[in-house]
Scaffold this active site. Structure first.
Site, PDB file in Angstrom:
ATOM      1  N   GLU A  12      67.944  61.408  39.234  1.00 25.18           N
ATOM      2  CA  GLU A  12      67.202  61.538  39.787  1.00 25.18           C
ATOM      3  C   GLU A  12      66.535  59.761  39.062  1.00 25.18           C
ATOM      4  O   GLU A  12      66.382  59.992  37.892  1.00 25.18           O
ATOM      5  CB  GLU A  12      66.006  62.277  40.177  1.00 25.18           C
ATOM      6  CG  GLU A  12      66.670  63.602  40.583  1.00 25.18           C
ATOM      7  CD  GLU A  12      65.712  64.762  41.072  1.00 25.18           C
ATOM      8  OE1 GLU A  12      64.428  64.566  41.014  1.00 25.18           O
ATOM      9  OE2 GLU A  12      66.282  65.556  41.391  1.00 25.18           O
TER      10      GLU A  12
ATOM     11  N   HIS B 238      63.531  63.749  46.622  1.00 25.21           N
ATOM     12  CA  HIS B 238      62.686  64.624  45.988  1.00 25.21           C
ATOM     13  C   HIS B 238      61.622  64.980  46.135  1.00 25.21           C
ATOM     14  O   HIS B 238      60.276  64.493  45.453  1.00 25.21           O
ATOM     15  CB  HIS B 238      62.673  64.719  44.139  1.00 25.21           C
ATOM     16  CG  HIS B 238      62.341  66.075  43.476  1.00 25.21           C
ATOM     17  ND1 HIS B 238      62.025  66.311  42.058  1.00 25.21           N
ATOM     18  CD2 HIS B 238      61.065  67.004  43.318  1.00 25.21           C
ATOM     19  CE1 HIS B 238      62.123  67.202  41.937  1.00 25.21           C
ATOM     20  NE2 HIS B 238      60.829  67.475  42.597  1.00 25.21           N
TER      21      HIS B 238
ATOM     22  N   ARG C 228      66.230  72.487  41.683  1.00 19.51           N
ATOM     23  CA  ARG C 228      66.527  71.174  40.587  1.00 19.51           C
ATOM     24  C   ARG C 228      68.307  70.962  41.031  1.00 19.51           C
ATOM     25  O   ARG C 228      68.796  71.924  40.701  1.00 19.51           O
ATOM     26  CB  ARG C 228      66.199  71.903  39.701  1.00 19.51           C
ATOM     27  CG  ARG C 228      65.338  71.776  39.277  1.00 19.51           C
ATOM     28  CD  ARG C 228      63.984  70.247  38.723  1.00 19.51           C
ATOM     29  NE  ARG C 228      62.780  70.102  38.221  1.00 19.51           N
ATOM     30  CZ  ARG C 228      61.739  70.260  39.355  1.00 19.51           C
ATOM     31  NH1 ARG C 228      61.795  70.541  40.351  1.00 19.51           N
ATOM     32  NH2 ARG C 228      60.479  70.694  38.245  1.00 19.51           N
TER      33      ARG C 228
HETATM   34  C1  DGY Z   1      57.407  70.564  40.906  1.00 20.75           C
HETATM   35  O1  DGY Z   1      56.036  70.938  41.004  1.00 20.75           O
HETATM   36  O2  DGY Z   1      58.259  71.079  40.009  1.00 20.75           O
HETATM   37  C2  DGY Z   1      58.214  70.419  42.039  1.00 20.75           C
HETATM   38  O3  DGY Z   1      59.357  69.931  41.727  1.00 20.75           O
HETATM   39  C3  DGY Z   1      57.832  68.792  42.287  1.00 20.75           C
HETATM   40  O4  DGY Z   1      57.491  67.658  41.750  1.00 20.75           O
END
Ligand code: DGY
Length: 324
Positions: A266, A284, A237
């Site tokens: 984002e 992402h 993240r």
């Molecule tokens: C998640 O599943 O947390 C990934 O970052 C994809 O969105």
């Protein structure tokens, strides 16, 4: 009477059809006007929600008085206020396991493309700049045999480590809350404190969940501990890294490069990162393959359906709300 489901994103026509077999389904539609307005109008009638990428807490869910379950089509759930959902006995489910390998693939492709400057040199070729053999200023750095540091040895971390160890002969270091003795045996992985890992690794791959504890765990001090030749990869993240500090470290040459799939804010529509040839910036896409997104949607659908039909969902995050 059928319960109502608000499907707010990542919902394909096939998924909508499956949902409609058991539930009334509301899908905000850009052709019908403002998406947020439609979302807010649907909240008071919704028993279940399914989707990803929305911040959902007290402020957003106050009016959702009948809500029983939020089924997230993601493994990460840092965008949900789990405390608030639990206080209201609303189930939260996620989609672990099914995205492990594709997210690890993406982590490894960031390692490879940062080290070998794939994106940068692709742009160079397409810009017609390849007039003669490239010079040392465009050389990359080797991956094979280099030391890989995994920050957060969960399932995805272990899958990245396996790729490094078995495919690229990389010694594996890891840091985290607990020792993983099975992986130490399987991969020869060695436990380190975060500071030690940063100082010893050639590639540092961040795979920890976002929490108060991990927010900005990589900032100026941590970046200065890394080797000048090292590359930082973030597939976890964005807020785990202090982004302005990283940008400065990339500009100053404190570290060699970064491979990033996630950002503090984002979508990333403008950033000093865009001017940096030593940063690979992806939008992402850790889990964004046809197969994996389908598997995530299936898993989220199964969780939602179970919860609304009175069964315990497989991937219940806040298990304490289950009274069955
Ligand atoms: C998640 O599943 O947390 C990934 O970052 C994809 O969105």
């Amino acid at each position: 009477m059928k319960k109502t489901v608000l499907a707010f994103s990542r919902v394909s026509p096939e998924m909508a059809e499956r949902l409609q077999q058991d539930f009334n389904v509301i899908i905000p539609d850009p052709k019908k006007g403002d998406l947020n307005e439609q979302f807010n109008e649907a909240l008071p009638h919704s028993h279940g929600m399914i989707g990803a990428g929305r911040t959902l807490g007290r402020e957003q869910l106050e009016s959702a008085k009948q809500l029983e379950v939020v089924s997230s089509i993601s493994v990460g759930y840092d965008n949900y206020d789990v405390g608030y959902l639990t206080e209201r006995s609303i189930m939260l489910t996620n989609t672990p396991d099914v995205l492990t390998e594709s997210t690890a693939d993406l982590g490894f492709s960031l390692i490879m493309s940062s080290a070998r400057r794939v994106a940068e040199l692709d742009a160079y070729t397409k810009a017609g700049k390849w007039k003669r053999s490239i010079e040392a200023s465009h050389f990359g750095t080797d991956v094979y045999g280099k030391t890989l540091g995994i920050v957060g040895m969960g399932n995805i971390g272990a899958a990245v480590a396996r790729r490094g160890r078995l495919g690229f002969n990389m010694p594996i270091l890891y840091s985290g809350n607990s020792r993983k003795t099975a992986l130490e045996q399987e991969l020869g992985a060695q436990f380190r404190t975060l500071d030690q890992l940063l100082a010893e690794s050639d590639f540092v791959c961040l795979v920890v969940p976002l929490s108060e504890k991990t927010q900005h765990m990589i900032s100026t001090r941590e970046l200065s501990l890394m080797k000048k030749s090292a590359i930082l990869v973030n597939i976890a993240r964005g807020p785990i890294v202090d982004e302005p500090a990283l940008i400065k470290a990339l500009q100053d040459g404190t570290i060699r490069g970064a491979g990033l799939d996630v950002y503090e804010k984002e979508p990333l529509s403008e950033s000093p990162l865009f001017a940096l040839s030593n940063a690979v910036t992806l939008p992402h896409i850790g889990s964004a393959t046809d197969e994996t997104r389908q598997a995530m949607a299936d898993r989220a659908y199964t969780n939602l359906r179970a919860a609304l039909l009175g069964e315990k969902p497989q991937d219940l995050v806040n298990t304490q709300v289950w009274k069955g």
